[in-house]
Scaffold this active site. Structure first.
Site, mmCIF file in Angstrom:
data_model
loop_
_atom_site.group_PDB
_atom_site.id
_atom_site.type_symbol
_atom_site.label_atom_id
_atom_site.label_comp_id
_atom_site.label_asym_id
_atom_site.label_seq_id
_atom_site.Cartn_x
_atom_site.Cartn_y
_atom_site.Cartn_z
ATOM 1 N N ASP A 94 0.128 -13.042 11.247
ATOM 2 C CA ASP A 94 1.193 -12.873 10.264
ATOM 3 C C ASP A 94 1.103 -14.036 9.276
ATOM 4 O O ASP A 94 1.127 -15.191 9.677
ATOM 5 C CB ASP A 94 2.554 -12.875 10.963
ATOM 6 C CG ASP A 94 3.697 -12.575 10.006
ATOM 7 O OD1 ASP A 94 3.434 -12.192 8.848
ATOM 8 O OD2 ASP A 94 4.863 -12.723 10.429
ATOM 9 N N ASP A 117 3.868 -4.289 2.525
ATOM 10 C CA ASP A 117 5.128 -3.726 2.069
ATOM 11 C C ASP A 117 6.052 -4.783 1.481
ATOM 12 O O ASP A 117 7.206 -4.528 1.215
ATOM 13 C CB ASP A 117 5.824 -2.996 3.207
ATOM 14 C CG ASP A 117 6.038 -3.886 4.432
ATOM 15 O OD1 ASP A 117 5.566 -5.036 4.415
ATOM 16 O OD2 ASP A 117 6.672 -3.423 5.394
#
Length: 165
Positions: A120, A163
């Protein structure tokens, strides 16, 4: 299309990849289909071209026509590529990594090692907010390029996010 006018007519194998003549013979003798896509012989420094060959057997001779379909073949290849790859980074997308995982889990024997890691990019949205999406895209490409450089044969990376607005 073949460049024969510059060189004089030559042998079939001069213009098409090995095995193309066999494909053409099979086409005209099978009676089922009357067209096949054939790839040109690779010339040094050039990409091969693709031709749609429509042919039939007439009086013990093969008669037919060629249509250059290179652009259509390349467009189809590009569509297939981007069905499984992220257009920004060219690494696998969610669909692509799911295919790889499905294939690997089916081919791995019971008890064989398999690893999956998740990375991440913490606070990545901050880059987009402070410097704009173009800068964020450049950072993301660099991260992917550097990660790709560390991979060994058979290892893959994917981008399943994206996103963040």
């Amino acid at each position: 299309m073949l460049g024969a006018e510059r060189q004089g007519l030559g042998h079939w194998s001069q213009y098409f990849e090995p095995g193309a003549w066999s494909q053409l013979e099979s086409l005209v003798t099978s009676g089922d289909a009357h067209e096949v896509q054939l790839r040109s012989a690779a010339k040094p420094g050039e990409e091969p071209a693709w031709f749609l060959v429509k042919a039939a057997l007439a009086n013990q001779r093969i008669e037919g026509s060629l249509q250059d379909v290179t652009a259509a073949v390349k467009a189809t290849e590009k569509l297939r590529f981007f069905a499984d790859h992220d257009p920004l980074t060219n690494i696998l997308n969610r669909r692509g990594i799911e295919k790889v995982l499905d294939r690997v889990t089916k081919s791995q024997g019971e008890g064989s090692p398999l690893a999956l890691a998740y990375l991440d990019l913490d606070r990545f949205k901050l880059i987009n907010d402070l410097y704009g999406h173009l800068a964020g895209d450049m950072v993301l490409k660099q991260v992917c390029d550097r990660m790709m450089a560390t991979l060994r044969t058979g290892e893959e990376i994917a981008r399943v996010g994206g996103d963040e607005s």
